[in-house]
Design an enzyme around this catalytic site. Structure first.
Site, mmCIF file in Angstrom:
data_model
loop_
_atom_site.group_PDB
_atom_site.id
_atom_site.type_symbol
_atom_site.label_atom_id
_atom_site.label_comp_id
_atom_site.label_asym_id
_atom_site.label_seq_id
_atom_site.Cartn_x
_atom_site.Cartn_y
_atom_site.Cartn_z
ATOM 1 N N HIS A 33 0.800 -0.719 -0.280
ATOM 2 C CA HIS A 33 -0.206 -0.177 -0.294
ATOM 3 C C HIS A 33 0.604 1.786 -0.389
ATOM 4 O O HIS A 33 1.831 1.571 0.811
ATOM 5 C CB HIS A 33 -0.922 -0.505 1.408
ATOM 6 C CG HIS A 33 -2.338 1.575 1.434
ATOM 7 N ND1 HIS A 33 -2.675 0.812 0.436
ATOM 8 C CD2 HIS A 33 -1.995 2.086 1.750
ATOM 9 C CE1 HIS A 33 -3.645 2.106 0.812
ATOM 10 N NE2 HIS A 33 -3.135 2.856 1.536
ATOM 11 N N MET A 68 -4.499 9.736 -2.149
ATOM 12 C CA MET A 68 -5.043 10.967 -1.483
ATOM 13 C C MET A 68 -4.660 12.820 -1.875
ATOM 14 O O MET A 68 -4.242 13.130 -0.932
ATOM 15 C CB MET A 68 -4.883 10.796 0.452
ATOM 16 C CG MET A 68 -5.723 9.965 0.725
ATOM 17 S SD MET A 68 -5.088 9.137 2.327
ATOM 18 C CE MET A 68 -3.367 8.608 1.928
ATOM 19 N N PHE A 143 -2.364 10.806 7.849
ATOM 20 C CA PHE A 143 -1.338 10.295 9.360
ATOM 21 C C PHE A 143 -1.648 8.762 9.801
ATOM 22 O O PHE A 143 -2.746 8.615 10.013
ATOM 23 C CB PHE A 143 -1.207 11.483 10.173
ATOM 24 C CG PHE A 143 -1.060 12.446 9.897
ATOM 25 C CD1 PHE A 143 0.272 13.069 10.121
ATOM 26 C CD2 PHE A 143 -1.808 13.980 9.259
ATOM 27 C CE1 PHE A 143 0.590 14.266 10.067
ATOM 28 C CE2 PHE A 143 -1.237 15.117 9.539
ATOM 29 C CZ PHE A 143 -0.507 15.651 10.021
ATOM 30 N N GLY A 144 -0.479 8.526 9.413
ATOM 31 C CA GLY A 144 -0.470 7.072 10.559
ATOM 32 C C GLY A 144 -0.369 6.596 11.768
ATOM 33 O O GLY A 144 -0.401 7.833 11.926
ATOM 34 N N GLY A 145 -0.647 5.896 12.660
ATOM 35 C CA GLY A 145 -0.877 5.146 13.515
ATOM 36 C C GLY A 145 -2.124 5.235 14.639
ATOM 37 O O GLY A 145 -1.845 6.186 15.726
ATOM 38 N N GLY A 176 -6.906 2.012 8.365
ATOM 39 C CA GLY A 176 -6.537 3.431 9.351
ATOM 40 C C GLY A 176 -7.317 2.396 10.938
ATOM 41 O O GLY A 176 -8.012 1.965 11.281
ATOM 42 N N SER A 198 1.935 0.098 11.318
ATOM 43 C CA SER A 198 2.214 0.316 12.172
ATOM 44 C C SER A 198 1.888 -1.129 13.210
ATOM 45 O O SER A 198 3.287 -1.473 12.976
ATOM 46 C CB SER A 198 1.734 1.254 13.317
ATOM 47 O OG SER A 198 1.979 2.130 12.787
#
Length: 222
Positions: A33, A68, A143-145, A176, A198
């Site tokens: 991804h 995105m 944003f990740g996490g 997500g 993550s």
């Protein structure tokens, strides 16, 4: 529907992305991804088509490219020519969705559309018969996490039921906050493609993390 695990390189070590791609490929991932952010549609900037081109030789599985970005129709050809195997654009980012889907398919690539957490999934119903995949964002993109937003889960069931009513076996991807602890109920809701950043790249063993996610997703089908 086949369970697919799509590790997000957003959580990878950007200093050695090629090696990170190899790690998830050898660890049993189904897709890689690739999160592309423009600082306009979402409040973050990541990578562009040249990076997709650079990592393509390091992946023996499909590149799952998630745009995105605002007005993605401007860059569809660039990402296809760089090696994207699946391209996801956002419903909220364009008024040329039909053209984009047709263009992606015309160049032999799979087409997907995503909706943000507060966008009703029924906006995609007019396009379902043309789509290979739908991506339901389970966090606000950027944003990740982040922690999974619970109210997104019923949207997965609603979409899967609609696909079944139309006789479609459309992949439903979720992105997500996916972890081994919640993946089973998300799978049970109807998703079959799972983006995890993550949970994969921060694990001691990528192979073990992917195996654990897959087992959790499969348990939701029992």
């Amino acid at each position: 529907m086949k369970i697919k695990i799509s590790p997000s390189i957003l959580s990878a070590n950007f200093a050695c992305l090629g090696n990170e791609c190899r790690r998830v490929c050898s660890g049993g991932a189904d897709l890689v991804h690739v999160d592309v952010m423009d600082g306009c549609f979402v409040p973050n900037i990541t990578i562009g088509a040249p990076v997709v081109r650079s990592i393509k030789p390091y992946s023996n599985i499909p590149l799952d490219v998630h745009l995105m970005i605002d007005r993605p129709e401007r860059y569809i050809d660039d990402f296809i020519d760089s090696g994207a195997d699946i391209i996801t654009v956002h419903f909220e980012a364009t008024d040329k969705l039909d053209w984009i889907i047709d263009r992606i398919h015309a160049k032999g690539v799979k087409a997907s559309v995503s909706v943000k957490p507060n966008t009703n999934v029924d906006v995609l119903y007019p396009y379902l018969e043309k789509l290979d995949m739908v991506l339901i964002m389970t966090v606000e993109p950027g944003f990740g996490g982040q922690k999974l937003i619970e109210h997104t889960i019923p949207k997965i069931s609603e979409l899967r039921n609609k696909c079944v009513s139309l006789g479609l076996e459309t992949d439903i991807e979720v992105d997500g906050g996916i972890t081994p602890h919640n993946i089973s109920r998300i799978s049970k809701a109807g998703a079959n493609v799972f983006v995890a950043g993550s949970a994969v790249f921060k694990a001691e063993s990528i192979a073990d993390a992917i195996s654990q996610l897959r087992a959790g997703a499969e348990s939701g089908r029992i």
